[in-house]
Design an enzyme around this catalytic site. Structure first.
Site, mmCIF file in Angstrom:
data_model
loop_
_atom_site.group_PDB
_atom_site.id
_atom_site.type_symbol
_atom_site.label_atom_id
_atom_site.label_comp_id
_atom_site.label_asym_id
_atom_site.label_seq_id
_atom_site.Cartn_x
_atom_site.Cartn_y
_atom_site.Cartn_z
ATOM 1 N N GLY A 31 0.802 -1.222 0.000
ATOM 2 C CA GLY A 31 0.000 0.000 0.000
ATOM 3 C C GLY A 31 0.831 1.266 0.000
ATOM 4 O O GLY A 31 2.023 1.238 -0.276
ATOM 5 N N HIS A 34 2.214 4.428 -5.188
ATOM 6 C CA HIS A 34 2.779 5.491 -6.025
ATOM 7 C C HIS A 34 2.804 4.991 -7.468
ATOM 8 O O HIS A 34 2.355 3.872 -7.753
ATOM 9 C CB HIS A 34 4.171 5.878 -5.514
ATOM 10 C CG HIS A 34 5.094 4.716 -5.316
ATOM 11 N ND1 HIS A 34 5.545 3.927 -6.358
ATOM 12 C CD2 HIS A 34 5.624 4.171 -4.189
ATOM 13 C CE1 HIS A 34 6.330 2.980 -5.887
ATOM 14 N NE2 HIS A 34 6.386 3.083 -4.567
ATOM 15 N N GLU A 35 3.366 5.809 -8.348
ATOM 16 C CA GLU A 35 3.386 5.470 -9.782
ATOM 17 C C GLU A 35 4.055 4.123 -10.070
ATOM 18 O O GLU A 35 3.706 3.452 -11.033
ATOM 19 C CB GLU A 35 4.123 6.558 -10.572
ATOM 20 C CG GLU A 35 3.263 7.604 -11.193
ATOM 21 C CD GLU A 35 2.142 7.077 -12.089
ATOM 22 O OE1 GLU A 35 2.432 6.376 -13.072
ATOM 23 O OE2 GLU A 35 0.975 7.361 -11.799
ATOM 24 N N HIS A 37 3.930 1.366 -8.247
ATOM 25 C CA HIS A 37 2.908 0.330 -8.060
ATOM 26 C C HIS A 37 1.908 0.367 -9.228
ATOM 27 O O HIS A 37 1.481 -0.676 -9.722
ATOM 28 C CB HIS A 37 2.117 0.569 -6.772
ATOM 29 C CG HIS A 37 2.931 0.478 -5.510
ATOM 30 N ND1 HIS A 37 3.213 1.570 -4.723
ATOM 31 C CD2 HIS A 37 3.511 -0.575 -4.883
ATOM 32 C CE1 HIS A 37 3.906 1.193 -3.660
ATOM 33 N NE2 HIS A 37 4.114 -0.102 -3.736
ATOM 34 N N GLY A 147 8.175 -5.741 -9.078
ATOM 35 C CA GLY A 147 9.017 -4.648 -9.576
ATOM 36 C C GLY A 147 10.499 -4.996 -9.512
ATOM 37 O O GLY A 147 10.965 -5.564 -8.517
ATOM 38 N N LYS A 149 12.705 -3.038 -8.976
ATOM 39 C CA LYS A 149 13.328 -2.248 -7.909
ATOM 40 C C LYS A 149 13.799 -3.159 -6.772
ATOM 41 O O LYS A 149 14.822 -2.915 -6.155
ATOM 42 C CB LYS A 149 12.337 -1.230 -7.373
ATOM 43 C CG LYS A 149 12.962 -0.405 -6.311
ATOM 44 C CD LYS A 149 12.010 0.544 -5.708
ATOM 45 C CE LYS A 149 12.572 0.916 -4.370
ATOM 46 N NZ LYS A 149 11.764 0.354 -3.300
ATOM 47 N N GLN A 153 14.313 -9.674 -4.279
ATOM 48 C CA GLN A 153 12.980 -10.249 -4.073
ATOM 49 C C GLN A 153 12.530 -10.988 -5.329
ATOM 50 O O GLN A 153 12.008 -12.103 -5.262
ATOM 51 C CB GLN A 153 12.010 -9.116 -3.735
ATOM 52 C CG GLN A 153 10.563 -9.514 -3.712
ATOM 53 C CD GLN A 153 9.703 -8.414 -3.112
ATOM 54 O OE1 GLN A 153 9.693 -8.210 -1.897
ATOM 55 N NE2 GLN A 153 8.982 -7.688 -3.939
ATOM 56 N N SER A 186 7.558 3.951 -1.300
ATOM 57 C CA SER A 186 6.672 4.496 -0.254
ATOM 58 C C SER A 186 7.515 5.162 0.827
ATOM 59 O O SER A 186 7.077 6.106 1.479
ATOM 60 C CB SER A 186 5.829 3.377 0.361
ATOM 61 O OG SER A 186 5.131 2.688 -0.649
HETATM 62 P P1 AMP Z 1 5.910 -2.609 -1.792
HETATM 63 O O1 AMP Z 1 4.561 -1.988 -1.611
HETATM 64 O O2 AMP Z 1 7.038 -1.683 -1.505
HETATM 65 O O3 AMP Z 1 6.025 -3.951 -1.124
HETATM 66 O O4 AMP Z 1 6.045 -2.925 -3.346
HETATM 67 C C1 AMP Z 1 5.090 -3.704 -4.010
HETATM 68 C C2 AMP Z 1 5.602 -4.018 -5.388
HETATM 69 O O5 AMP Z 1 5.830 -2.813 -6.096
HETATM 70 C C3 AMP Z 1 6.938 -4.792 -5.377
HETATM 71 O O6 AMP Z 1 6.912 -5.779 -6.401
HETATM 72 C C4 AMP Z 1 7.938 -3.702 -5.694
HETATM 73 O O7 AMP Z 1 9.106 -4.192 -6.333
HETATM 74 C C5 AMP Z 1 7.139 -2.833 -6.637
HETATM 75 N N1 AMP Z 1 7.678 -1.478 -6.688
HETATM 76 C C6 AMP Z 1 7.895 -0.647 -5.650
HETATM 77 N N2 AMP Z 1 8.468 0.505 -6.084
HETATM 78 C C7 AMP Z 1 8.616 0.382 -7.421
HETATM 79 C C8 AMP Z 1 9.159 1.210 -8.435
HETATM 80 N N3 AMP Z 1 9.666 2.407 -8.168
HETATM 81 N N4 AMP Z 1 9.169 0.750 -9.699
HETATM 82 C C9 AMP Z 1 8.674 -0.481 -9.995
HETATM 83 N N5 AMP Z 1 8.145 -1.315 -9.084
HETATM 84 C C10 AMP Z 1 8.118 -0.887 -7.806
#
Ligand code: AMP
Length: 289
Positions: A31, A34-35, A37, A147, A149, A153, A186
């Site tokens: 949650g 952002h862009e 996600h 992602g 990023k 993972q 986030s």
């Molecule tokens: P999180 O909410 O941080 O657990 O991220 C959820 C998913 O979004 C994960 O697969 C992250 O790798 C992906 N994600 C987070 N930030 C980015 C980003 N800047 N660009 C691409 N994918 C992202």
């Protein structure tokens, strides 16, 4: 768009999707969207008929002194963004729904989970592996969208899906960045304006190291030095790691001959930020060492 909170509701909806022949893509998130996600969500839309997004701040992937309690949560705004993207289902369970009691099942990755981010976060990937297994089991997606990023993972989830025979195709979306190159996260929300400016050095440094490889640098240690020097040049950044590693084993690369992962983690104020690029040296570049 429907917001589900229980595993039973998920199973019912999944059955309806299956009965209607709809392919399901799942985007797991914590949650505060952002862009980055939303790019994953758009990719999900391209490869499935039914797009599911999970929003769950997973306690088992946080260490005892990490930011689980303070991790930003904004379900209402997230739901609006996802409705706007045409998402079909949001799964936003409570902690008790996923973990009615402390789990005793543990997912290990034979040491890969201790490398890179695992050095500072030794239990992180066990928690990620557990919750992603739970989500794959409950939702049974045809596609899982992640992602780049979070490169480590991605590597571990691919192995997990493959070795546990989850019938899911893992799809990886390139890192989405701010205009100055900072990877969206986030946790960028925690940055002060000065820290935010300093944080742009992270991607600039990774790019410098990538450029060196593309110009012919083949010595892994020299590339690592570029990363370390770049991060240390900005005093608000505290280096956690800077590595040039094999993309599969995450072992340090001595001589670069195939694809390598350049990965860094830094502390900036209250945030811990990570970034990475994968580089494949061009066959035409001449070695410089
Ligand atoms: P999180 O909410 O941080 O657990 O991220 C959820 C998913 O979004 C994960 O697969 C992250 O790798 C992906 N994600 C987070 N930030 C980015 C980003 N800047 N660009 C691409 N994918 C992202």
């Amino acid at each position: 768009m429907e917001i589900l909170t229980t595993i039973a509701q998920c199973r019912d909806h999944r059955l309806s999707d299956r009965a209607a022949g709809r392919r399901v893509a799942l985007v797991p998130t914590m949650g505060f969207l952002h862009e980055g996600h939303l790019e994953l969500v758009r990719r999900a839309r391209e490869v499935a008929d039914s797009v599911w997004v999970s929003i769950f701040v997973n306690p088992t992937q946080f260490g005892p002194h990490e930011d689980f309690e303070s991790y930003p949560r904004e379900l209402k705004k997230d739901a609006e963004l996802l409705a706007h993207e045409g998402v079909d289902i949001v799964f936003a369970p409570t902690t008790e729904e996923i973990y009615p009691r402390d789990p005793i099942v543990q997912i290990g990755f034979s040491g890969l989970e201790r490398k890179l981010c695992g050095t500072d976060r030794p239990t992180h990937f066990a928690g990620v592996g557990l919750v992603v297994s739970q989500l794959f089991n409950v939702i049974q997606p045809d596609r899982g969208i992640f992602g780049q990023k979070d490169a480590q993972q991605v590597l571990l989830i691919r192995r997990l899906a493959n070795e546990l025979h989850f019938p899911v195709e893992i799809i990886v979306v390139p890192t989405v960045r701010e205009s100055d190159g900072l990877a969206m996260s986030s946790r960028n929300a925690y940055l002060t304006p000065q820290e935010r400016t300093a944080a742009s050095t992270i991607y600039a440094t990774v790019c410098k190291a990538r450029d060196a490889i593309e110009a012919g640098e083949v010595c892994g240690e020299a590339v690592r030095r570029i990363l370390i020097t770049g991060i240390r040049s900005e005093e608000l950044l505290e280096l956690q790691y800077a590595e040039c590693v094999d993309v599969e084993t995450l072992e340090r690369t001595e001589m670069i001959s195939g694809s390598v992962l350049l990965a860094v983690a830094v502390r900036v104020g209250k945030s811990r930020l990570i970034d990475n690029v994968t580089v494949t040296p061009s066959a035409t570049a001449e070695g410089t060492t």
